[in-house]
Design a protein around this motif. Structure first.
Motif, mmCIF file in Angstrom:
data_model
loop_
_atom_site.group_PDB
_atom_site.id
_atom_site.type_symbol
_atom_site.label_atom_id
_atom_site.label_comp_id
_atom_site.label_asym_id
_atom_site.label_seq_id
_atom_site.Cartn_x
_atom_site.Cartn_y
_atom_site.Cartn_z
ATOM 1 N N ALA A 1 17.213 31.802 18.852
ATOM 2 C CA ALA A 1 16.050 31.109 18.294
ATOM 3 C C ALA A 1 14.977 30.494 19.135
ATOM 4 O O ALA A 1 14.058 30.153 19.055
ATOM 5 C CB ALA A 1 16.785 29.922 17.618
ATOM 6 N N LEU A 2 15.549 30.152 20.469
ATOM 7 C CA LEU A 2 14.970 29.526 21.540
ATOM 8 C C LEU A 2 13.616 30.478 21.939
ATOM 9 O O LEU A 2 12.548 30.091 22.325
ATOM 10 C CB LEU A 2 15.806 29.271 22.658
ATOM 11 N N ILE A 3 14.565 31.910 21.885
ATOM 12 C CA ILE A 3 13.254 32.961 22.397
ATOM 13 C C ILE A 3 11.912 32.930 21.512
ATOM 14 O O ILE A 3 10.839 32.773 21.507
ATOM 15 C CB ILE A 3 14.160 34.316 22.307
ATOM 16 N N GLU A 4 12.371 32.882 20.134
ATOM 17 C CA GLU A 4 11.421 32.781 19.231
ATOM 18 C C GLU A 4 10.390 31.374 19.319
ATOM 19 O O GLU A 4 9.336 31.716 19.201
ATOM 20 C CB GLU A 4 11.802 32.575 17.616
ATOM 21 N N GLY A 5 11.011 30.502 19.686
ATOM 22 C CA GLY A 5 10.139 29.452 20.239
ATOM 23 C C GLY A 5 9.562 29.460 21.735
ATOM 24 O O GLY A 5 8.761 28.240 21.983
ATOM 25 N N ARG A 6 9.484 30.629 22.146
ATOM 26 C CA ARG A 6 9.304 30.640 23.608
ATOM 27 C C ARG A 6 9.849 29.866 24.659
ATOM 28 O O ARG A 6 9.080 29.648 25.674
ATOM 29 C CB ARG A 6 7.639 30.827 23.614
ATOM 30 N N ASN A 7 11.121 29.253 24.563
ATOM 31 C CA ASN A 7 11.700 28.450 25.195
ATOM 32 C C ASN A 7 12.847 29.477 26.332
ATOM 33 O O ASN A 7 13.882 29.499 26.076
ATOM 34 C CB ASN A 7 12.294 27.288 24.840
ATOM 35 N N TYR A 8 12.228 30.205 27.127
ATOM 36 C CA TYR A 8 12.769 31.304 27.794
ATOM 37 C C TYR A 8 13.882 30.700 28.702
ATOM 38 O O TYR A 8 14.953 31.316 29.002
ATOM 39 C CB TYR A 8 11.829 32.374 28.608
ATOM 40 N N GLU A 9 13.825 29.623 29.505
ATOM 41 C CA GLU A 9 14.454 29.207 30.332
ATOM 42 C C GLU A 9 15.794 28.708 29.453
ATOM 43 O O GLU A 9 16.905 28.741 29.867
ATOM 44 C CB GLU A 9 13.913 27.979 31.244
ATOM 45 N N ALA A 10 15.532 27.841 28.506
ATOM 46 C CA ALA A 10 17.021 27.219 27.717
ATOM 47 C C ALA A 10 17.497 28.446 27.137
ATOM 48 O O ALA A 10 18.729 28.313 27.215
ATOM 49 C CB ALA A 10 16.450 26.389 26.762
ATOM 50 N N ALA A 11 16.872 29.426 26.721
ATOM 51 C CA ALA A 11 17.475 30.645 25.894
ATOM 52 C C ALA A 11 18.378 31.501 27.041
ATOM 53 O O ALA A 11 19.469 31.717 26.638
ATOM 54 C CB ALA A 11 16.448 31.596 25.308
#
Length: 384
Positions: free
Chosen positions: A232-242
């Protein structure tokens, strides 16, 4: 005729080496294809006694399970499929057969568990597995509907119906069932994860991430929750948290090949190609039948201009899951870089047969035509 010749050759092989399980497996396959199930079963029995290799034992139990299923012996078949799943836990096809067998035995919760396991293990083949398993899943929905009409409106029944809807791609119905089930069992973390994944598919990323965060707060060591939140984080482009989530998921469950594939993808986003190759390689060690890991690693090798490695990986990906235009295009590009022009052209043509609107296949063919001096045709293709 080919079957008869195969049996003759296998008999010769057995005379030379009566302890070779592969020969018995081959004979079992031939007898199975001929509909001679008793003989096939006997050959698989022999093969089981001749090896202690886990992968080979898993294959034999799987094949014997299919033979027993098709000969009408569902009770023994289910035992084989369960054993095959233990020996080869990443073999998604076993779960599809186990689901079909459980349907024969009317064990509907087991049907849903195995259908879901197949997609979980091989998300890249979800469409294919849905096609194979949809008749069984629809029967499961009818079974759970009947239970509810009879007044058995329990959380487990509603949850299982939701999982059947989820397998069939009926997202709204599945979310509704999961929500109702959670109203009475709020700490059913697997159902919370399932609902969050469906919310993410609907584009409701904040809701999905919030739900998964609740699960992780309650159960910090739930690797599936970390994996789902990473997606889900990747979908939201939050790559660091992902990256933090998927790394934690791997720490908790290092044997899950799809976790390594996802971390490889994240490393590619960061342009760390060598590290991505390491993750895809680990995924392949864990699951040698993962066509997606081979394709992604092949693409990485192509980026590094290691074209022979790229061609080998993409060829293996195509063997495992034929018919994808993307794989042909990538291999065609690698062939071009390796100056294997005819092979490159054949791949681009094959990709266009699969999908006539593949722009990169047109570009690949135009590059091929340009390299052999047919510049006008190359320009026509580029215009097209």
């Amino acid at each position: 005729h080919n079957h008869a010749q195969g049996l003759i050759e296998s008999e010769r092989a057995l005379r030379l080496d009566s302890r070779n399980p592969e020969t018995c497996i081959l004979r079992g396959r031939i007898f199975h294809q001929q509909g001679r199930y008793a003989q096939a079963n006997a050959e698989f029995d022999k093969a089981l006694r001749l090896t202690d290799n886990r992968q080979t034992l898993g294959e034999i139990h799987y094949l014997r399970g299919v033979t027993r299923y098709e000969s009408g012996n569902a009770v023994q078949a289910i035992d084989d499929f369960k054993e095959a799943s233990k020996l080869r836990p990443t073999h998604a096809g076993t779960h599809i057969w186990q689901a079909a067998t459980s349907a024969k035995l009317e064990d509907w919760p087991d049907v849903i568990e195995n259908l879901q396991a197949a997609i979980r293990l091989r998300p890249s083949a979800a469409q294919q597995y849905r096609k194979l398993g949809s008749p069984v899943a629809r029967k499961a929905v009818k079974h759970f509907d009947r239970l509810m009409r009879e007044g058995k409106i329990r959380a487990d029944v509603i949850r299982n119906r939701g999982r059947a809807h989820q397998f069939l791609g009926r997202v709204d119905l599945a979310i509704n069932d999961f929500t109702v089930a959670l109203d009475s069992t709020s700490e059913d973390y697997e159902t919370m994860i399932g609902r969050a994944q469906l919310l993410a598919k609907q584009g409701k990323l904040e809701e999905a991430i919030s739900e998964l965060s609740k699960v992780i707060k309650k159960v910090p060591d739930n690797d599936r929750a970390h994996y789902a939140r990473a997606v889900a984080l990747i979908e939201g482009r939050n790559y660091e948290a992902a990256m933090r989530d998927i790394t934690r998921a791997i720490e908790l469950s290092p044997g899950e090949s799809r976790y390594h594939v996802l971390r490889g993808d994240l490393r590619l986003y960061d342009n760390n190609i060598e590290a991505a190759i390491d993750d895809y390689s680990q995924a392949i060690v864990l699951d040698p039948a993962d066509h997606l890991a081979f394709r992604k690693r092949g693409s990485c090798y192509h980026k590094l201009q290691q074209n022979l490695y790229a061609i080998a990986d993409l060829t293996r990906s195509n063997e495992l899951f034929p018919g994808l235009a993307e794989t042909y295009i990538l291999r065609g590009q690698a062939y071009l870089k390796n100056e294997q022009l005819d092979q490159a052209n054949a791949d681009f043509e094959q990709a266009l047969q699969i999908d006539s609107k593949q722009v990169r296949a047109f570009v690949g063919r135009s590059n091929y035509l340009s390299q052999i001096g047919r510049h006008e045709e190359a320009l026509i293709l580029l215009t097209k």
